[in-house]
Design an enzyme around this catalytic site. Structure first.
Site, mmCIF file in Angstrom:
data_model
loop_
_atom_site.group_PDB
_atom_site.id
_atom_site.type_symbol
_atom_site.label_atom_id
_atom_site.label_comp_id
_atom_site.label_asym_id
_atom_site.label_seq_id
_atom_site.Cartn_x
_atom_site.Cartn_y
_atom_site.Cartn_z
ATOM 1 N N HIS A 91 -0.547 1.370 -9.885
ATOM 2 C CA HIS A 91 0.294 0.555 -9.004
ATOM 3 C C HIS A 91 1.025 1.421 -7.963
ATOM 4 C CE1 HIS A 91 -0.209 -2.613 -12.044
ATOM 5 N NE2 HIS A 91 0.367 -3.468 -11.210
ATOM 6 N N CYS B 23 0.307 6.052 -12.244
ATOM 7 C CA CYS B 23 0.110 4.619 -12.512
ATOM 8 C C CYS B 23 -0.576 4.088 -11.269
ATOM 9 C CB CYS B 23 1.466 3.940 -12.714
ATOM 10 S SG CYS B 23 1.353 2.133 -12.684
ATOM 11 N N ASP C 79 -7.369 -3.530 -14.867
ATOM 12 C CA ASP C 79 -5.984 -3.049 -14.902
ATOM 13 C C ASP C 79 -5.119 -4.216 -15.365
ATOM 14 O OD1 ASP C 79 -3.734 -1.358 -14.526
ATOM 15 O OD2 ASP C 79 -3.379 -2.206 -12.547
ATOM 16 N N SER C 80 -3.828 -3.934 -15.535
ATOM 17 C CA SER C 80 -2.898 -5.012 -15.880
ATOM 18 C C SER C 80 -2.634 -5.924 -14.680
ATOM 19 C CB SER C 80 -1.573 -4.408 -16.344
ATOM 20 O OG SER C 80 -0.996 -3.662 -15.292
ATOM 21 N N GLU D 233 3.670 -5.806 -8.200
ATOM 22 C CA GLU D 233 3.086 -7.100 -8.599
ATOM 23 C C GLU D 233 3.607 -8.238 -7.725
ATOM 24 O OE1 GLU D 233 0.687 -8.183 -10.813
ATOM 25 O OE2 GLU D 233 0.246 -6.045 -10.879
ATOM 26 N N CYS E 283 -6.343 2.176 -14.836
ATOM 27 C CA CYS E 283 -5.020 2.004 -15.411
ATOM 28 C C CYS E 283 -4.633 3.313 -16.084
ATOM 29 C CB CYS E 283 -5.093 0.862 -16.436
ATOM 30 S SG CYS E 283 -3.575 0.680 -17.380
HETATM 31 N N1 DGL Z 1 -1.434 0.120 -13.371
HETATM 32 C C1 DGL Z 1 -1.341 0.475 -14.742
HETATM 33 C C2 DGL Z 1 -1.196 1.947 -14.922
HETATM 34 O O1 DGL Z 1 -1.864 2.639 -14.177
HETATM 35 C C3 DGL Z 1 -0.472 -0.403 -15.612
HETATM 36 C C4 DGL Z 1 0.960 -0.503 -15.234
HETATM 37 C C5 DGL Z 1 1.692 -1.487 -16.149
HETATM 38 O O2 DGL Z 1 1.165 -2.569 -16.360
HETATM 39 O O3 DGL Z 1 2.764 -1.124 -16.642
HETATM 40 O O4 DGL Z 1 -0.525 2.466 -15.761
#
Ligand code: DGL
Length: 270
Positions: free
Chosen positions: A187, A185, A10-11, A152, A73
């Protein structure tokens, strides 16, 4: 049987929602996790940029000997799943199809919301998957850039006014409209408590957990599960600040995180 690790990327810390679910589902598996925090957020990037990023992330996990790759992600899974499928050294999946399936399963009235990054909302992949499974469903999608930076920074507490305000704004389009909300997402499940307070009537679907379930099924189908009776471990690779990641990750993984397991990742070499 295959004792090589499962690769997850993931990011940033969002992918830990998949890590924690996979560990609960398949405790014998070893995991290598890549957090590309040097390039977070992914959600404001173009599809072309995301293809390049997904290719680099997948190759990095291949080089670590991953037997399978989970794109934990929503942004990559909805913009360029084919990149991951084509390049992974083993089987691969993302979070979109699995989360859509789960939403259709739990929805009582077929009014399904998707809250995700802007790039995910633009791609429309969740909506397509939901409508393929439930053509009569009503899908409302909303993209937001506000929540990833909070997660984050380890800020997910419902008593944090910035968290409550950002989640309130993200939840607004779904109020009285959705009986089910996909946290599309990865996150966002870290902010599930705040979403629950805003939308108490909606079933929440954790896209990271759904992706982990899909990966567990894939490993089982392909005969790639690790031998049972052992306790798997996890190694974390981070392209940005290792300290920052370790601090936030400690909040989100049950049992915390051993800083010795957090390594640097140079994605420019791949
Ligand atoms: N967690 C990721 C997602 O599910 C990336 C979120 C991001 O870096 O903007 O989209």
């Amino acid at each position: 049987m295959d004792s090589r690790p499962v690769g997850i990327f993931d990011s940033g810390v969002g992918g830990l929602t998949a890590v924690r679910s996979l560990r609960a589902l398949l405790p014998a598996e070893d995991i290598v996790f890549l957090a590309d925090t040097a390039r977070v957020p992914y959600g404001g990037r173009s599809a072309a940029e995301l293809r390049g990023i997904a290719a680099g992330d997948t190759r990095f996990l291949n080089a670590l000997g991953a037997k399978a790759v989970l794109a934990a992600c929503g942004t990559v899974s909805s913009n360029c799943p084919e990149t991951v499928l084509a390049l992974a050294a083993g089987p691969a999946c993302g979070v979109v199809a699995a989360a859509a399936r789960e939403a259709v399963r739990v929805s009582r009235g077929g009014r399904i919301g998707v809250v995700a990054t802007e790039a995910t909302a633009r791609a429309g992949a969740f909506e397509r998957e939901i409508l393929a499974l439930a053509p009569g469903a009503r899908v409302i999608t909303h993209g937001t850039a506000e929540l990833v930076p909070l997660a984050e920074a380890g800020r997910t507490d419902v008593n944090d006014a910035a968290v409550r305000g950002a989640v309130r704004r993200a939840a607004e389009p779904f109020r009285g409209e959705a009986d089910t909300l996909i946290l599309g997402c990865t996150h966002f499940p870290l902010l599930a408590e705040a979403f629950r307070l805003e939308l108490p009537e909606a079933e929440l679907v954790d896209s990271g957990a759904a992706g982990a379930k899909a990966m567990a099924e894939l490993l089982r189908e392909r005969g790639l599960l690790a031998p049972e009776g052992r306790r798997g471990g996890a190694e974390f690779f981070v392209s940005g600040s290792r300290e920052g990641f370790a601090r936030a990750a400690a909040l989100f993984l049950p049992g915390g995180i051993d800083p010795a397991r957090v390594h640097g990742a140079d994605l420019t070499q791949k």
